[in-house]
Write an enzyme that holds these catalytic residues in place. Sequence first.
Site, PDB file in Angstrom:
ATOM      1  N   ARG A   1       1.009  -1.137   0.183  1.00 34.37           N
ATOM      2  CA  ARG A   1       0.096   0.039   0.572  1.00 34.37           C
ATOM      3  C   ARG A   1       1.027   1.600  -0.374  1.00 34.37           C
ATOM      4  NH1 ARG A   1      -2.270  -3.537   3.709  1.00 34.37           N
ATOM      5  NH2 ARG A   1      -4.364  -3.821   2.821  1.00 34.37           N
TER       6      ARG A   1
ATOM      7  N   LYS B   1      -2.730  -2.939   7.533  1.00 39.81           N
ATOM      8  CA  LYS B   1      -3.719  -1.767   8.130  1.00 39.81           C
ATOM      9  C   LYS B   1      -3.158  -3.505   9.286  1.00 39.81           C
ATOM     10  CE  LYS B   1      -7.425  -1.210   5.483  1.00 39.81           C
ATOM     11  NZ  LYS B   1      -8.371  -1.676   4.043  1.00 39.81           N
TER      12      LYS B   1
ATOM     13  N   HIS C   1      -3.172   2.574  -6.038  1.00 40.57           N
ATOM     14  CA  HIS C   1      -3.988   1.200  -5.051  1.00 40.57           C
ATOM     15  C   HIS C   1      -3.797   0.008  -6.930  1.00 40.57           C
ATOM     16  CE1 HIS C   1      -4.803  -0.940  -1.605  1.00 40.57           C
ATOM     17  NE2 HIS C   1      -6.170  -1.649  -2.803  1.00 40.57           N
TER      18      HIS C   1
ATOM     19  N   ARG D   1      -1.295  -3.327  -6.696  1.00 37.63           N
ATOM     20  CA  ARG D   1      -2.248  -4.365  -5.550  1.00 37.63           C
ATOM     21  C   ARG D   1      -2.932  -4.768  -6.565  1.00 37.63           C
ATOM     22  NH1 ARG D   1      -1.630  -4.513   0.024  1.00 37.63           N
ATOM     23  NH2 ARG D   1      -3.675  -5.426  -0.044  1.00 37.63           N
TER      24      ARG D   1
ATOM     25  N   HIS E   1      -3.679  -9.541   3.529  1.00 34.74           N
ATOM     26  CA  HIS E   1      -5.111  -9.773   3.730  1.00 34.74           C
ATOM     27  C   HIS E   1      -5.577 -10.309   5.257  1.00 34.74           C
ATOM     28  CE1 HIS E   1      -7.025  -9.066  -0.534  1.00 34.74           C
ATOM     29  NE2 HIS E   1      -6.201  -7.744  -0.053  1.00 34.74           N
TER      30      HIS E   1
ATOM     31  N   TYR F   1     -10.929 -11.256  -6.453  1.00 32.98           N
ATOM     32  CA  TYR F   1     -10.116 -11.327  -7.297  1.00 32.98           C
ATOM     33  C   TYR F   1     -10.727 -12.390  -8.798  1.00 32.98           C
ATOM     34  CZ  TYR F   1      -7.032  -7.771  -5.362  1.00 32.98           C
ATOM     35  OH  TYR F   1      -6.229  -6.663  -4.826  1.00 32.98           O
TER      36      TYR F   1
END
Length: 411
Positions: A262, A286, A356, A359, A382, A391
């Site tokens: 990120r 995150k 982004h 990614r 994630h 995806y």
Amino acid sequence: MKNIISDGVVLSRPLEGPLAAHIGSFARWADEQGYRLHSIHRQVLTAARFSRWLGENAVKLRSLSFQHAERYLRYRRRRVQIRRGDAAGLRHLVEFLRREGVIPGEKVAPPLPTGFERCAKEYERYLREERVLATATVLNYVPFVRCFLKDRFGDGTVKLSRLCAGDIIRFVQRQARRLRPKRAKLLTTALRSFFQYARYRGEVTVDLAAAVPIVANWSMTSLPRAIEPDQVQQLLTSIDRRTTSGRRDYAILLLLARLGLRSGAVAFLELDDIDWNIGRVSVHGKNGRSELPLSAEVGKAIATYLRRGRPVSACRRVFLRARAPICGFQGASGISSLVRHSLKRAGINAPTCGAHQFRHGLATEMLRQGASLREIGEVLGHHHPQTTSIYAKVDITALRTLALPWPGGAR
């Protein structure tokens, strides 16, 4: 009589006033921050004139503040045209004198918080200390709650017991019109959390959280907007690595494209986060800290920048600004801006102008190469498998096996 301040900075008259003894060290500081010679000369000249004005007005050094700088600029503006950068130069001077302990810090009495600010602050403390929620969650929730409290109570006394379902519904309806579905859903989540907190505190007796309207936000309604591999290669090829800023930009773009980091993680990456012995990089994401392997390509690009591009600085960030003052990027927006300008300069019509998309591009390409969604989720950091499941929508080969035959035969 010429007065030599530092290498390359010479004034036509001697220094006067209470700042005379400190202007030389200020010039050296400006040089260390990476300012160009003409900018240093301009800042030193402004400081010298300011010092002379302070002396003429009998201002003592220990009483110096930003207010004196503002008064001086008004005085100069009545006589000559102020140059662009003079105000910033004086701000740098006053901040430098404070850091050096030459002048005391300004004692500014903080404004008394309003009722809604105190209430929002108590809720924030509850989220941090009792719920121990992630900082990102707190930063997302509290502004919405503060906005609601201000809208309902203004600057008056906050009495949560006076709230009713109509107050909540009207606020959400007004806000939802101007917010994107994801943000509107976050707003309602934040409000439910706050009303649960208010009931826990005993300030409301009814379940106001149940009165928060549901905002429609169907998940996975769109495809990830991913940059194509050939566009990534075109962008990397377009970077001029003969320049210091080019070597920095190339390393940043590789981190985005090859590791799928990120933009915030790249901006806040520090020198101690890279273990060169085992070829791993520690990433602050995150969901906390994670470690990723550092490929030879990415490692070489970072090492080249550190050896032949990164300015000398006490800052521990890996990537520093190319322009003075030399310091790390303020946040993710700096990386996004770099990506936007790089795409524009290369003439690439990418799906978006943000960071982004790299990614998404990495995940999509891994899927094409046969990686599982679990493997992709681990690389992207994630926390929940559902986040990675979007995806699956771009795996055309796998989706073909699910397609039903057309009624009545092939068309």
